[in-house]
Design a protein around this motif. Structure first.
Motif, short mmCIF file in Angstrom:
data_model
loop_
_atom_site.label_atom_id
_atom_site.label_comp_id
_atom_site.label_asym_id
_atom_site.label_seq_id
_atom_site.Cartn_x
_atom_site.Cartn_y
_atom_site.Cartn_z
N SER A 299 71.16 9.30 45.42
CA SER A 299 70.56 10.35 44.62
C SER A 299 69.05 10.18 44.63
N PRO A 300 68.28 11.20 44.24
CA PRO A 300 66.82 11.04 44.15
C PRO A 300 66.44 9.90 43.20
N GLN A 301 67.14 9.77 42.09
CA GLN A 301 66.82 8.74 41.10
C GLN A 301 67.04 7.34 41.67
N GLU A 302 68.11 7.18 42.44
CA GLU A 302 68.40 5.88 43.05
C GLU A 302 67.34 5.52 44.08
N LEU A 303 66.85 6.51 44.83
CA LEU A 303 65.79 6.25 45.80
C LEU A 303 64.52 5.78 45.11
N GLN A 304 64.18 6.37 43.97
CA GLN A 304 62.97 5.96 43.26
C GLN A 304 63.07 4.50 42.81
N LYS A 305 64.23 4.11 42.29
CA LYS A 305 64.43 2.72 41.87
C LYS A 305 64.33 1.77 43.06
N TRP A 306 64.92 2.16 44.18
CA TRP A 306 64.88 1.35 45.40
C TRP A 306 63.44 1.14 45.85
N THR A 307 62.66 2.22 45.84
CA THR A 307 61.27 2.15 46.31
C THR A 307 60.46 1.19 45.45
N VAL A 308 60.62 1.27 44.14
CA VAL A 308 59.89 0.37 43.23
C VAL A 308 60.26 -1.09 43.50
N THR A 309 61.55 -1.36 43.68
CA THR A 309 62.02 -2.72 43.94
C THR A 309 61.43 -3.26 45.25
N GLU A 310 61.47 -2.46 46.29
CA GLU A 310 60.94 -2.88 47.59
C GLU A 310 59.42 -3.09 47.54
N MET A 311 58.72 -2.21 46.83
CA MET A 311 57.27 -2.36 46.69
C MET A 311 56.93 -3.68 46.01
N ASP A 312 57.65 -4.02 44.96
CA ASP A 312 57.40 -5.26 44.23
C ASP A 312 57.67 -6.49 45.09
N ARG A 313 58.78 -6.46 45.84
CA ARG A 313 59.16 -7.61 46.66
C ARG A 313 58.12 -7.91 47.73
N TRP A 314 57.72 -6.89 48.47
CA TRP A 314 56.83 -7.12 49.62
C TRP A 314 55.38 -7.27 49.21
N ALA A 315 55.00 -6.73 48.06
CA ALA A 315 53.64 -6.95 47.56
C ALA A 315 53.39 -8.44 47.35
N LYS A 316 54.40 -9.13 46.86
CA LYS A 316 54.28 -10.58 46.63
C LYS A 316 54.10 -11.32 47.94
N VAL A 317 54.86 -10.95 48.97
CA VAL A 317 54.76 -11.60 50.28
C VAL A 317 53.38 -11.37 50.89
N ILE A 318 52.90 -10.15 50.80
CA ILE A 318 51.58 -9.80 51.36
C ILE A 318 50.48 -10.61 50.69
N LYS A 319 50.55 -10.70 49.37
CA LYS A 319 49.52 -11.42 48.63
C LYS A 319 49.55 -12.92 48.92
N GLU A 320 50.75 -13.49 48.91
CA GLU A 320 50.88 -14.94 49.09
C GLU A 320 50.52 -15.39 50.50
N ASN A 321 50.66 -14.50 51.49
CA ASN A 321 50.40 -14.90 52.87
C ASN A 321 49.13 -14.28 53.46
N GLY A 322 48.37 -13.57 52.62
CA GLY A 322 47.10 -13.01 53.08
C GLY A 322 47.26 -12.04 54.25
N ILE A 323 48.34 -11.23 54.24
CA ILE A 323 48.58 -10.28 55.34
C ILE A 323 47.54 -9.17 55.28
N LYS A 324 46.98 -8.85 56.44
CA LYS A 324 45.98 -7.79 56.56
C LYS A 324 46.48 -6.72 57.51
N PRO A 325 46.02 -5.48 57.34
CA PRO A 325 46.44 -4.40 58.26
C PRO A 325 45.81 -4.59 59.64
N ASP A 326 46.30 -3.78 60.61
CA ASP A 326 45.75 -3.86 61.97
C ASP A 326 44.24 -3.65 61.96
#
Length: 326
Positions: A299-326
């Motif tokens: 459902s649209p509501q389930e997608l919104q929850k999924w997006t927030v969860t994924e954003m939170d998970r990978w934001a932590k990885v990016i910050k902790e490992n100093g990942i930079k864009p191309d």
């Protein structure tokens, strides 16, 4: 008593009048061609998925659904275009898992991922696969890791861009396994696959969907998949968890969004039509077996929850490992 009854009737009619335009709009929609923006080039997994649904929706709804490629910046250029499009139900975007990574990786994005887009559907997920050309010596991921440890910084792997889920996954695995390989970012799964096959890079990580045809055709060998369990489309390929990385899991995903403010009845109608199409036996087989997608059809509501969860998970990885864009 009669007066109270008339007030109730009047209120009901007023509510009906408010709701009627949206309902009527959804019933009539679409009355002109609809654009699906694919923010990645042909050759990857997003483009064929968008084109499959576009063709089937054109037949089902009697209006043309057009796929338009607007590529660059890990999918954020095409997605940004849709975020700023008129919220009239005639522009949508098919996003990839980079959608949840980009907010933490690209400081100059021109839109707000959560506020400027309305969720439509999480189409599905899939484990990623690490592939290598069939003539390379590595038979599995353990052998690849051993070779990387024997000659640090000598092996390379491609992904669909710096900060892509494949890049972040390999960053975590290298850290856990204490080995190092060179990352080569690409602008899509198609160009990356071409260089794996051509031998320009030792390996590449991408969704099962983008590598499956090459692997099944014998031109590429899968060293590992990244899901909790083996992929239904690659049952013979062991997971990374089976090869020395217990508990590890990361999945690619595909979803559809609309510009914020798109009438909810239209979003709900598109969601229902896409779910109906995906459940058709022939389409279902193509999605699950050919593209290797585990269907979610949320459902649209389930997608919104999924997006927030994924954003939170990978934001932590990016910050902790100093990942930079191309």
């Amino acid at each position: 008593m009669i007066q109270k009854h008339f007030k109730q009737v009047a209120l009901a009619l007023a509510l009906l009048c408010v709701a009627a335009p949206g309902v009527t709009l959804a019933q009539q929609w679409p009355t002109k061609p609809v654009t699906f923006v694919s923010p990645f080039p042909p050759g990857g997994s997003v483009d064929p998925l968008a084109r499959l649904f576009a063709a089937k929706l054109s037949d089902a709804l009697g209006q043309q659904f057009i796929v338009e490629n607007r590529t660059g910046a890990s999918g954020s250029i095409g997605t940004g275009y849709v975020a700023k499009a008129a919220p009239d139900g005639y522009t949508f975007v098919f996003v990839f898992d980079t959608h949840a990574v980009n907010p933490s990786l690209l400081p100059k994005m021109t839109f707000d991922t959560l506020k400027d887009l309305s969720p439509v559907m999480l189409v599905g997920t899939a484990p990623m696969a690490l592939g290598t050309a069939a003539n390379k010596p590595y038979k599995n991921f353990s052998e690849f890791v051993a070779a990387a440890k024997a000659k640090p910084d000598s092996l390379s792997y491609g992904s669909v861009g710096s900060g892509s889920l494949g890049h972040l996954t390999m960053t975590l695995v290298q850290k856990a396994g204490n080995f190092k390989v060179i990352h080569i970012p690409y602008k899509g799964g198609g160009p990356m696959s071409a260089d794996i096959l051509g031998g320009q890079i030792e390996s590449g990580i991408g969704s099962v969907a983008v590598l499956a045809n090459h692997i099944k055709g014998g031109k590429m060998r899968a060293l590992a998949v990244t899901g909790e369990t083996r992929s239904t489309s690659m049952p013979d390929v062991p997971t990374m968890a089976e090869q020395g990385f217990p508990g590890f899991s990361a999945v690619a995903w595909w979803a559809v969004f609309a510009p914020a403010g798109t009438p909810q009845p239209i979003i709900d109608k598109l969601n229902a039509e896409m779910a109906k199409i995906a459940k058709d036996p022939a389409v279902n087989k193509q999605l699950t077996e050919t593209l290797g997608i585990d269907l979610k059809l949320s459902s649209p509501q389930e997608l919104q929850k999924w997006t927030v969860t994924e954003m939170d998970r990978w934001a932590k990885v990016i910050k902790e490992n100093g990942i930079k864009p191309d």
